[in-house]
Design an enzyme around this catalytic site. Sequence first.
Site, PDB file in Angstrom:
ATOM      1  N   SER A 128       0.829  -1.201   0.000  1.00  0.00           N
ATOM      2  CA  SER A 128       0.000   0.000   0.000  1.00  0.00           C
ATOM      3  C   SER A 128       0.864   1.253   0.000  1.00  0.00           C
ATOM      4  O   SER A 128       1.969   1.253   0.568  1.00  0.00           O
ATOM      5  CB  SER A 128      -0.908   0.016   1.232  1.00  0.00           C
ATOM      6  OG  SER A 128      -1.520   1.271   1.412  1.00  0.00           O
ATOM      7  N   TYR A 153      -2.332  -0.295  10.077  1.00  0.00           N
ATOM      8  CA  TYR A 153      -2.521  -0.865   8.727  1.00  0.00           C
ATOM      9  C   TYR A 153      -1.238  -0.711   7.910  1.00  0.00           C
ATOM     10  O   TYR A 153      -0.745  -1.670   7.304  1.00  0.00           O
ATOM     11  CB  TYR A 153      -3.690  -0.173   8.034  1.00  0.00           C
ATOM     12  CG  TYR A 153      -3.790  -0.507   6.563  1.00  0.00           C
ATOM     13  CD1 TYR A 153      -4.162  -1.781   6.150  1.00  0.00           C
ATOM     14  CD2 TYR A 153      -3.514   0.452   5.587  1.00  0.00           C
ATOM     15  CE1 TYR A 153      -4.253  -2.105   4.800  1.00  0.00           C
ATOM     16  CE2 TYR A 153      -3.606   0.142   4.240  1.00  0.00           C
ATOM     17  CZ  TYR A 153      -3.969  -1.133   3.856  1.00  0.00           C
ATOM     18  OH  TYR A 153      -4.053  -1.444   2.514  1.00  0.00           O
TER      19      TYR A 153
END
Length: 345
Positions: A128, A153
Amino acid sequence: MKILVTGAAGFIGAHCVLRLMRDGHQVIGLDNFNAYYDPQLKHDRVRWVRGQVGDFQIARVDLADAAAVDALFVRECPQVVIHLAAQAGVRYSLENPQAYLNSNLSGFLNILESCRHHPVEHLIYASSSSVYGANQHTPYTVHDDVNHPLSLYAATKKANELMAHSYSYLFGIPCTGLRFFTVYGPWGRPDMSPIQFARAITEGLPLKLFNYGMHQRDFTYIDDIVESIARLTVHPPHTHPDWDREHPDAGSSMAPWCLFNIGGHHPVELKTYLALMEKHLGQKAIVELLPLQPGDVLNTCADTDDLAQATGFQPRIELDEGLGRFIAWYRDYYPTACRPRAVRG
């Protein structure tokens, strides 16, 4: 080739399955159909794919179940694994951190162990743009260090890159990590801004615009994501014996391991993004301007030169065109299907 796609009922996963099957690959899907958002959308994605290319096998398996994951590898013997399953969302990681440990760390370890014991030709996994964290040196390049994540995350995605590198080095597994930048398009997740914004605008609900709408995002249309994946699938990384240990490059390795940014490389302010949404919907938003939220990155912009060099391709669909396609799908799908969650902005 025979390809296992994890998260096959997810947003990127369903589009990826469709493209790979159209390219003639044999695809096996894996998904646990969890309730992070309404599972009906996941089932509808699967029906949409099957309506385009016919039936495909999808195993209902939780990544955290090591025995079940291993059994799937034994049964199917995939040549390539495209690992897209994960617990997503920056803000949700503040509410339920355990979900990220179970899926993004334990689940990824189970994928790596299965690739180790049942060797594959290539493991591609989703990382990501959030791994860039506090780094404000843009455009972001995979050759920069990313040691300051701003959310759990992001930390789990950075951990995935490190875990993949160790398995690539120790066991020779060719591993490619893909840092996705703000993916959007038809069949997107209802916790993501396109559906959140579209719902707020069409239903006259207040829309929360964090950082007063001033931060930028490098929006990337879903078709550009799957085009990149399809091209990289058949090009596993090789060892780099001339890799310099004294001046290590963060984006490559002496092991068969590498990283790519997959982004539109044209960042847009959220205020501009919202204006385009209003244009395509033909309605104005009721906007509540708020400060930057914990865990959010200020601006993102992808350097995709490495992707272009490796594949001859860079994301090319402009935001205006992509949002037009998304809004057409949204109007068609949501009148009769599940409703998204409350607006988060």
